[in-house]
Design an enzyme around this catalytic site. Structure first.
Site, mmCIF file in Angstrom:
data_model
loop_
_atom_site.group_PDB
_atom_site.id
_atom_site.type_symbol
_atom_site.label_atom_id
_atom_site.label_comp_id
_atom_site.label_asym_id
_atom_site.label_seq_id
_atom_site.Cartn_x
_atom_site.Cartn_y
_atom_site.Cartn_z
ATOM 1 N N PHE A 129 0.842 -1.193 0.000
ATOM 2 C CA PHE A 129 0.000 0.000 0.000
ATOM 3 C C PHE A 129 0.883 1.251 0.000
ATOM 4 C CE2 PHE A 129 -2.880 3.109 1.942
ATOM 5 C CZ PHE A 129 -4.063 2.848 1.266
ATOM 6 N N ASP A 205 0.728 -5.008 8.655
ATOM 7 C CA ASP A 205 -0.348 -4.053 8.391
ATOM 8 C C ASP A 205 -1.617 -4.875 8.165
ATOM 9 O OD1 ASP A 205 -2.233 -2.366 7.251
ATOM 10 O OD2 ASP A 205 -0.740 -1.158 6.200
ATOM 11 N N TYR A 230 -11.856 1.987 10.200
ATOM 12 C CA TYR A 230 -12.996 2.542 9.426
ATOM 13 C C TYR A 230 -13.385 1.654 8.248
ATOM 14 C CZ TYR A 230 -8.961 4.392 6.837
ATOM 15 O OH TYR A 230 -7.769 4.517 6.168
ATOM 16 N N ARG A 379 -12.483 -3.203 -7.706
ATOM 17 C CA ARG A 379 -12.530 -3.937 -6.432
ATOM 18 C C ARG A 379 -13.954 -3.994 -5.932
ATOM 19 N NH1 ARG A 379 -8.512 -1.613 -1.905
ATOM 20 N NH2 ARG A 379 -10.229 -0.141 -1.908
HETATM 21 C C1 LIG Z 1 -6.531 1.687 4.100
HETATM 22 C C2 LIG Z 1 -5.088 1.347 4.313
HETATM 23 C C3 LIG Z 1 -4.225 2.243 4.976
HETATM 24 C C4 LIG Z 1 -4.730 3.595 5.376
HETATM 25 O O1 LIG Z 1 -3.917 4.340 6.234
HETATM 26 P P1 LIG Z 1 -4.500 5.691 6.846
HETATM 27 O O2 LIG Z 1 -3.396 6.262 7.611
HETATM 28 O O3 LIG Z 1 -5.727 5.359 7.634
HETATM 29 O O4 LIG Z 1 -4.917 6.583 5.711
HETATM 30 C C5 LIG Z 1 -2.927 1.823 5.218
HETATM 31 N N1 LIG Z 1 -2.495 0.599 4.810
HETATM 32 C C6 LIG Z 1 -3.303 -0.262 4.142
HETATM 33 C C7 LIG Z 1 -2.803 -1.605 3.720
HETATM 34 C C8 LIG Z 1 -4.623 0.092 3.874
HETATM 35 O O5 LIG Z 1 -5.426 -0.766 3.226
#
Ligand SMILES: *Cc1c(COP(=O)(O)O)cnc(C)c1O
Length: 405
Positions: A129, A205, A230, A379
């Site tokens: 990500f 993660d 969220y 998706r």
């Molecule tokens: C959604 C997501 C994030 C989001 O990080 P934020 O700090 O909440 O914006 C990070 N890593 C992955 C793998 C995600 O799917």
């Protein structure tokens, strides 16, 4: 590639669904949407709307600053422990809620680097990500480390793809449990074990699996983890993220945003920072109370439904969607870009089509909300507490009509 099931079959499945009552526990607007984006922003639980009203009208309005000592102070660790037990297989005292996943990842990367001062490399895959890739690069630069990029096979990082790059220089390895593009699940225990064999630390993660695919961090002996609330935990836009540190590291771990909420005695306001001996040392500033109570309600709903039942329905929904894509869309040039075995994927299914961008726009205009991911991926997120079988079928039916046109 069997025959596509008909819509009556969907109504039968919905009727027999042990989780069917849960859809009514969410506030669902008047718009008859097909919502395929619970993996980006889950729907609001009705209990959360109620709880927020209570917190605003009773706790904030009546109790004012006294509400901190009434209970607000303990929310980051209390809700953290509940999430730990329900969602990520963590014993109490190792999970807090704070900040965003990105900020928590920043803290964890620095913390892990501190625990491996003699090692020079962070390993991460180039399909990870964006926030993970950006933060790994930034923290490497800040600490004079080198990023060792790997290109994973189609379905995400595996032990085999990691093994050749692990060495006595490896400080930590950063891996996603569920791949945000394909939903492929990584083997948390297997990869963590391999990383430990190399003397390095495993940072997980869990954003795309938390609340929908079980993970046992303690049993896997994971070192650190972060994740969103969220998405499948339905805590609302910008709700605080979770951060896990294995108990064995707690005494020695330091993080880079040492604010007053991480101090042993928050109200001592002494001349220098004394980190809390507990997991509170990973906190930085004043907690987001409204977000925390929303996480609490989201986690309570998952606990009530049971993660095993959520997982079972998630696999059934993703299997239904892959069957429909094979039967209806394959002849029209669309292909599944997620693992074929339900156990090997999280709770979304990704479809590849050269016109994915235009198809997504048409879908949204037709009341079907998916996600587009560059360059050719659509998706389809299936959220077991709110997505019905009929809803999934209807969405795929609309998708077929759009591609056929
Ligand atoms: C959604 C997501 C994030 C989001 O990080 P934020 O700090 O909440 O914006 C990070 N890593 C992955 C793998 C995600 O799917």
């Amino acid at each position: 590639m069997g025959e596509a099931p008909d819509r009556d079959e969907m109504l039968r499945l919905d009727k027999a669904d042990p989780l069917r009552e849960f859809r009514d526990r969410f506030a669902i607007g008047p718009d008859p949407l097909t919502y395929f984006d619970g993996n980006s922003l889950g729907r609001p639980p009705k209990a959360t709307l109620e709880r927020l009203r209570t917190v605003l009208e009773e706790e904030w309005a009546d109790r004012l600053i006294r509400a901190w000592t009434d209970g607000w102070m303990n929310l980051p660790t209390e809700v953290g422990d509940r999430l730990g037990a329900t969602v990520i297989g963590a014993a109490p005292g190792q999970t807090v809620l704070a900040d965003s996943t990105s900020v928590n990842l920043f803290k964890v990367l620095h913390a892990a680097a501190t625990l491996r001062p003699d090692r020079s490399e962070i390993v991460i895959d180039d399909a990870n990500f964006p926030t993970d890739r950006y933060l790994v690069s930034a923290v490497a630069e800040q600490r004079g480390l080198t990023v060792r990029w790997i290109t994973p096979p189609d379905f995400g990082v595996t032990a085999e793809s990691l093994e050749p790059v692990l060495s006595p220089d490896t400080a930590m390895v950063v891996v996603c449990h569920a791949d945000y593009r394909t939903a492929a699940l990584a083997d948390v225990a297997g990869i963590t074990g391999l990383v430990h064999d190399a003397g390095a630390l495993a940072v997980w993660d869990l954003c795309h699996s938390a609340g929908v695919a079980p993970v046992e961090l303690d049993a896997a002996r994971a070192d650190f983890a972060v994740g969103c609330t969220y998405k499948y935990l339905n805590a609302g836009p910008g709700a605080p993220a979770f951060l896990y540190v294995a108990a064995r590291h707690l005494a020695s771990v330091r993080q880079p945003i040492e604010g007053w909420f991480g101090a042993e005695d928050v109200f001592a306001m002494g001349p220098t920072y004394e980190p809390a001996t507990s997991m509170r040392r990973m906190l930085s500033g004043t907690p987001n109370v409204l977000g925390l109570v929303a996480v609490d309600e989201g986690v309570r709903l998952v606990a009530e439904a049971g993660l095993d039942r959520i997982r079972a329905k998630g696999m059934a929904l993703t299997s239904l969607v892959t069957d429909l894509v094979d039967a209806w869309l394959d002849p029209l040039g669309a292909r599944i870009a997620s693992p074929r075995e339900p156990e090997a994927r999280g709770s979304h299914v990704t479809v590849r089509h050269p016109e994915a961008r235009a198809i997504t726009d048409r879908l949204i205009a037709s009341g079907v909300i998916p996600d587009f991911r560059n360059p050719d991926l659509i998706r389809l997120g299936l959220s077991p507490l709110t997505t019905s079988y009929a809803e999934a079928w209807d969405g795929l039916h609309t998708l077929r009509g759009i591609i056929a046109a």
